[in-house]
Write a protein that holds these residues in place. Structure first.
Motif, mmCIF file in Angstrom:
data_model
loop_
_atom_site.group_PDB
_atom_site.id
_atom_site.type_symbol
_atom_site.label_atom_id
_atom_site.label_comp_id
_atom_site.label_asym_id
_atom_site.label_seq_id
_atom_site.Cartn_x
_atom_site.Cartn_y
_atom_site.Cartn_z
ATOM 1 N N LEU A 128 -49.900 -43.740 47.824
ATOM 2 C CA LEU A 128 -49.402 -43.110 49.298
ATOM 3 C C LEU A 128 -47.858 -43.082 48.887
ATOM 4 C CD1 LEU A 128 -51.432 -43.364 52.210
ATOM 5 C CD2 LEU A 128 -50.872 -41.513 50.982
ATOM 6 N N THR A 129 -47.338 -44.606 49.162
ATOM 7 C CA THR A 129 -45.814 -45.363 49.005
ATOM 8 C C THR A 129 -45.422 -45.104 47.674
ATOM 9 O OG1 THR A 129 -46.201 -47.107 49.623
ATOM 10 C CG2 THR A 129 -44.145 -46.591 48.505
ATOM 11 N N THR A 130 -45.978 -44.350 46.706
ATOM 12 C CA THR A 130 -45.514 -43.736 45.445
ATOM 13 C C THR A 130 -45.288 -42.494 45.430
ATOM 14 O OG1 THR A 130 -46.884 -45.449 43.959
ATOM 15 C CG2 THR A 130 -45.692 -43.377 43.153
ATOM 16 N N SER A 131 -46.420 -41.654 45.929
ATOM 17 C CA SER A 131 -46.230 -39.933 46.134
ATOM 18 C C SER A 131 -45.120 -39.661 46.868
ATOM 19 C CB SER A 131 -47.595 -39.747 47.387
ATOM 20 O OG SER A 131 -48.489 -39.586 46.037
ATOM 21 N N HIS A 132 -45.109 -40.494 48.406
ATOM 22 C CA HIS A 132 -43.716 -40.638 48.774
ATOM 23 C C HIS A 132 -42.692 -40.877 48.402
ATOM 24 C CE1 HIS A 132 -41.337 -40.511 52.671
ATOM 25 N NE2 HIS A 132 -40.683 -41.727 52.109
ATOM 26 N N SER A 133 -42.496 -41.638 47.432
ATOM 27 C CA SER A 133 -40.485 -42.001 46.632
ATOM 28 C C SER A 133 -41.005 -40.229 45.455
ATOM 29 C CB SER A 133 -40.560 -42.972 46.197
ATOM 30 O OG SER A 133 -42.236 -42.638 45.610
ATOM 31 N N ARG A 134 -41.707 -39.569 45.284
ATOM 32 C CA ARG A 134 -41.696 -39.499 43.964
ATOM 33 C C ARG A 134 -41.993 -38.220 44.475
ATOM 34 N NH1 ARG A 134 -41.622 -41.049 38.400
ATOM 35 N NH2 ARG A 134 -42.239 -43.276 38.829
ATOM 36 N N ARG A 135 -42.118 -37.579 45.889
ATOM 37 C CA ARG A 135 -41.350 -36.632 46.918
ATOM 38 C C ARG A 135 -43.019 -35.348 45.905
ATOM 39 N NH1 ARG A 135 -38.889 -36.847 50.782
ATOM 40 N NH2 ARG A 135 -36.006 -37.248 50.410
ATOM 41 N N GLU A 136 -43.792 -36.569 46.296
ATOM 42 C CA GLU A 136 -45.616 -35.519 45.799
ATOM 43 C C GLU A 136 -46.899 -36.180 47.138
ATOM 44 O OE1 GLU A 136 -47.146 -36.442 41.955
ATOM 45 O OE2 GLU A 136 -45.369 -35.943 41.133
ATOM 46 N N SER A 137 -46.052 -35.813 48.234
ATOM 47 C CA SER A 137 -46.574 -36.551 49.336
ATOM 48 C C SER A 137 -48.005 -35.192 49.900
ATOM 49 C CB SER A 137 -45.866 -36.903 50.764
ATOM 50 O OG SER A 137 -45.518 -38.297 50.496
ATOM 51 N N ILE A 148 -54.259 -50.698 39.702
ATOM 52 C CA ILE A 148 -54.550 -50.193 40.376
ATOM 53 C C ILE A 148 -55.476 -48.829 40.526
ATOM 54 C CG2 ILE A 148 -52.750 -48.430 41.629
ATOM 55 C CD1 ILE A 148 -50.354 -50.496 40.786
ATOM 56 N N LEU A 149 -55.539 -48.571 38.389
ATOM 57 C CA LEU A 149 -56.123 -47.323 38.414
ATOM 58 C C LEU A 149 -57.531 -47.638 38.685
ATOM 59 C CD1 LEU A 149 -53.873 -45.736 35.335
ATOM 60 C CD2 LEU A 149 -54.137 -44.813 38.098
ATOM 61 N N ASP A 150 -57.991 -47.934 38.157
ATOM 62 C CA ASP A 150 -59.259 -48.718 37.954
ATOM 63 C C ASP A 150 -59.985 -49.248 39.763
ATOM 64 O OD1 ASP A 150 -59.488 -48.712 35.872
ATOM 65 O OD2 ASP A 150 -59.708 -50.561 35.026
ATOM 66 N N TRP A 193 -67.059 -52.976 51.400
ATOM 67 C CA TRP A 193 -66.068 -53.579 52.049
ATOM 68 C C TRP A 193 -65.226 -54.957 51.433
ATOM 69 C CZ3 TRP A 193 -65.445 -59.345 53.140
ATOM 70 C CH2 TRP A 193 -65.196 -59.883 53.752
ATOM 71 N N ASN A 194 -65.764 -55.662 49.919
ATOM 72 C CA ASN A 194 -64.582 -55.591 48.922
ATOM 73 C C ASN A 194 -64.116 -55.531 48.368
ATOM 74 O OD1 ASN A 194 -67.003 -58.938 49.644
ATOM 75 N ND2 ASN A 194 -68.792 -58.111 48.424
ATOM 76 N N TRP A 195 -65.147 -53.911 47.722
ATOM 77 C CA TRP A 195 -63.854 -53.667 46.992
ATOM 78 C C TRP A 195 -62.535 -53.247 48.002
ATOM 79 C CZ3 TRP A 195 -62.279 -48.719 48.325
ATOM 80 C CH2 TRP A 195 -61.286 -47.299 47.449
ATOM 81 N N GLU A 196 -62.682 -52.565 49.359
ATOM 82 C CA GLU A 196 -61.408 -52.660 50.154
ATOM 83 C C GLU A 196 -60.706 -53.442 50.468
ATOM 84 O OE1 GLU A 196 -63.271 -50.491 54.067
ATOM 85 O OE2 GLU A 196 -63.154 -48.894 52.908
ATOM 86 N N LYS A 203 -57.718 -50.721 49.594
ATOM 87 C CA LYS A 203 -56.878 -50.768 50.587
ATOM 88 C C LYS A 203 -55.054 -50.653 50.092
ATOM 89 C CE LYS A 203 -58.640 -51.462 54.552
ATOM 90 N NZ LYS A 203 -58.375 -52.199 56.170
ATOM 91 N N TRP A 204 -55.482 -51.843 49.139
ATOM 92 C CA TRP A 204 -53.924 -52.268 48.548
ATOM 93 C C TRP A 204 -53.395 -50.608 47.439
ATOM 94 C CZ3 TRP A 204 -52.843 -53.139 43.404
ATOM 95 C CH2 TRP A 204 -51.867 -52.912 42.490
ATOM 96 N N ALA A 205 -54.548 -50.342 46.972
ATOM 97 C CA ALA A 205 -53.777 -49.502 45.696
ATOM 98 C C ALA A 205 -53.804 -47.722 46.558
ATOM 99 C CB ALA A 205 -55.641 -48.990 45.110
ATOM 100 N N ARG A 206 -54.798 -47.487 47.075
ATOM 101 C CA ARG A 206 -54.516 -46.635 48.000
ATOM 102 C C ARG A 206 -52.781 -46.676 48.337
ATOM 103 N NH1 ARG A 206 -60.044 -46.111 51.503
ATOM 104 N NH2 ARG A 206 -60.838 -45.337 50.408
ATOM 105 N N ALA A 207 -52.889 -47.261 49.328
ATOM 106 C CA ALA A 207 -51.454 -48.154 50.662
ATOM 107 C C ALA A 207 -50.550 -47.174 48.645
ATOM 108 C CB ALA A 207 -51.385 -49.003 50.416
#
Length: 254
Positions: free
Chosen positions: A178-187, A239-241, A157-160, A171-175
């Protein structure tokens, strides 16, 4: 300046048959037609409507989206990746929403190419995580959860929601991913990689007595680890960590 030639891709299962053509009962085998022009066995008469499960050839120019809408299920690896060329009239459902897609009733199969780019620019690293790292870590993730379910639930819970001193919230890192995958056409690449990772966890924990919640936790850790590999060259450690779950790995000493 001359425009760079566009490369178009189609993904198939290991046998080289377009999966949607198999479902429609009119299998088209790209492996058997390298260098040849292939006519669609039953093209749609109203361009470009789905008059059957397989009304036209679908190809993409963004290789990270090749695994979208293929009909291949369950998610599997390896797949085969083909470079093709449209012949004759072409179309698109919506050039605004699908600028990377092209539809045609004829294609020329140019050649087979390496499949890993379908999982993104760092597809090799993603496959290393899926096939080497996750099988080694899945049991430990599950054991960590079952050893202290309440403690791990609180840490998750604390991590999310909060993150740590040196990493953002999950949750922020996952978002961001997702946004980067969409912009890079890697969804499609991200979705496929995550599904592969979860399937590997299921295989690694098959026949064990770990709890359902432990399986779910291990599955999420595996999916996030593949996403970290996909975007390793794009994100900083903050973000990666988080995606790697470093704060979840840390042993808290009383």
């Amino acid at each position: 300046m001359a425009r760079r030639p566009v490369t178009w891709y189609i993904a198939t299962p290991a046998d080289g048959i377009i999966e949607m053509s198999r479902h429609a009962g009119t299998p088209v085998n790209l492996a058997a037609n390298v260098g040849q022009v292939v006519d669609h066995p039953k093209p749609c008469t109203n361009l470009w409507f789905d008059e059957s499960p397989f009304s036209y050839f679908r190809m993409v120019k963004c290789v990270g989206e090749t695994l979208e809408d293929t009909g291949i299920w369950p998610v599997t690896w390896p797949i085969r990746l083909w470079i093709v060329e449209p012949v004759g009239e072409t179309g698109n459902w919506s050039p605004h929403h699908y600028p990377y897609r092209l539809l045609a009733h004829q294609i020329r199969v140019i050649e087979e190419t390496e499949p890993w780019p379908a999982l993104g620019a760092r597809g090799r690293e993603v496959l290393d995580v899926v096939h080497r790292q996750i099988p080694q870590r899945a049991a430990q993730w599950a054991a960590d959860w079952d050893a202290d379910p309440e403690g791990m639930r609180e840490r998750l819970w604390n991590w999310e929601l909060c993150g740590g001193q040196n990493s953002g919230s999950g949750k922020w890192a996952r978002a961001m991913a997702l946004t980067t995958s969409h912009s890079r056409r890697e969804s499609a690449a991200q979705r496929w990689s995550e599904r592969l990772a979860r399937d590997i966890v299921d295989q690694a924990l098959a026949g064990t007595d770990v709890s359902r919640n432990a399986r779910h936790y291990a599955s999420g850790r595996a999916a996030d680890l593949t996403v970290a590999a996909q975007h390793q060259a794009r994100f900083d450690a903050y973000i990666l960590d988080s995606l790697r779950g470093n704060d979840l790995n840390r042993v808290v000493v009383a």
